[in-house]
Write an enzyme that holds these catalytic residues in place. Structure first.
Site, short mmCIF file in Angstrom:
data_model
loop_
_atom_site.label_atom_id
_atom_site.label_comp_id
_atom_site.label_asym_id
_atom_site.label_seq_id
_atom_site.Cartn_x
_atom_site.Cartn_y
_atom_site.Cartn_z
N ASP A 259 0.84 -1.18 0.00
CA ASP A 259 0.00 0.00 0.00
C ASP A 259 0.89 1.25 0.00
O ASP A 259 1.86 1.32 -0.76
CB ASP A 259 -0.97 -0.06 1.19
CG ASP A 259 -2.09 0.97 1.13
OD1 ASP A 259 -3.13 0.67 0.53
OD2 ASP A 259 -1.93 2.06 1.70
N ASP B 152 -7.31 -8.94 -4.07
CA ASP B 152 -7.20 -7.47 -4.02
C ASP B 152 -7.63 -6.90 -5.36
O ASP B 152 -6.91 -6.97 -6.34
CB ASP B 152 -5.76 -7.07 -3.70
CG ASP B 152 -5.59 -5.57 -3.50
OD1 ASP B 152 -6.55 -4.82 -3.77
OD2 ASP B 152 -4.52 -5.14 -3.06
N HIS C 273 -6.36 -7.20 0.08
CA HIS C 273 -5.43 -6.07 0.08
C HIS C 273 -4.46 -6.13 1.25
O HIS C 273 -3.26 -5.91 1.08
CB HIS C 273 -6.21 -4.76 0.11
CG HIS C 273 -5.34 -3.55 -0.03
ND1 HIS C 273 -4.59 -3.29 -1.16
CD2 HIS C 273 -5.07 -2.52 0.84
CE1 HIS C 273 -3.91 -2.17 -0.99
NE2 HIS C 273 -4.17 -1.68 0.20
#
Length: 301
Positions: free
Chosen positions: A123, A250, A280
């Site tokens: 991320d 994801d 994710h």
């Protein structure tokens, strides 16, 4: 710069987080200093594995990965980004810029004098961490990239990201724990949801969590677009070994691993993986397996 500091007692009853806190101060770029929290586990003389989290998580995300990495005799460093976890939280959303986060984490790496680093970035840990690699490539030995990107604004981010950005700006309350719950396949427990909300006693602590989605470059003239293009020029010329490990569930990051595999020379011939049963926040879904793969990657590169 005005900032908030989450009271320590908010972290007194965390589940599965037995790690001692460590702190370093960084220049807030506005005439003051901010305290950054990080975990430092394993033998201090060993080459470090740097675990970088994203939005809206903190180093708690790595609690299931740290023990197997330490068991393999690695030093593990897991910082909390400014605005998250036990790190200080600037009060104004305008205090949060992409460049400041790169500068703050560069300061942390420099103060700790980390060398021969294995980076695992997910991320925003990738958006920031890959900029660190481009800025100081001699400090890094290899990269493991999971569910992240380094966008330049030259390509659309897609409808899934647009939906997330809209949600991040309109949700009341902004419930970090429920966001992590929704971004996992296995689903986290109520106690774990509470742990992700622990850094935020109230909404005033959430300026960073609210602002981060707005900092992702989504147009060619975004302030971060040119610096990210410049970072890509460096990354495309590095021969550091690169492993991608993405979650199969994801939807936002689906297929982005192929960008890294195509553009980074060190990705050629590596044992890349798309992990089933992982969304994710793959650290929650398959943390021990991800740590095992990092250990194996280090052993062969």
């Amino acid at each position: 710069m005005q900032f908030l500091r989450t009271p320590d007692d908010r972290f007194d009853t965390l589940v599965d987080y037995p790690f001692d806190p460590n702190y370093v101060e960084v220049d807030d770029t506005d005439g003051g200093a901010l305290r950054v929290h990080y975990l430092d586990e394993g033998p201090k003389e060993a080459a470090p594995v740097l675990l970088m989290h994203g939005e809206p998580t903190w180093s708690y995300l790595y609690r299931h990965m740290i023990p197997p990495l330490v068991a393999a005799s690695h030093r593990v460093i897991a910082p909390d980004l400014v605005g998250f976890g036990k790190s200080d939280k600037p009060a104004a959303r305008s205090d949060y810029t992409y460049q400041r986060h790169v500068d703050w984490m560069s300061d942390v790496v420099g103060q700790l004098d980390l060398k021969e680093v294995t980076l695992f970035a997910q991320d925003w840990g990738g958006l920031i961490g890959l900029r660190l690699v481009a800025a100081m490539p001699t400090r890094f030995a290899r990269l493991v990239i999971g569910n992240t990107a380094l966008p330049t604004g030259d390509q659309p981010m897609g409808p899934e990201f647009a939906a997330w950005r809209e949600y991040s700006q309109t949700a009341e309350p902004f419930d970090a724990g429920r966001i992590v719950f929704g971004g996992t396949t296995s689903k986290i427990s109520p106690d774990e949801i509470a742990a992700y909300n622990a850094p935020y006693p109230d909404a005033s602590y959430q300026a960073g969590a609210r602002q981060f989605p707005m900092l992702v470059p989504d147009s060619p003239d975004d302030p971060a677009a040119a610096p990210n293009r410049a970072a890509w020029q460096v990354l495309r010329g590095l021969d550091l070994p690169v492993l991608t490990a993405f979650g199969a569930d994801d939807k936002i990051m689906a297929g982005v691993e192929k960008v890294f595999q195509k553009l980074m020379p060190g990705a050629a011939g590596q044992d890349h993986v798309v992990l089933p049963g992982a969304a994710h926040f793959l650290q929650e879904d398959v943390g021990p397996e991800l740590a095992r793969r990092i250990n194996a990657f280090i052993a062969v590169t």
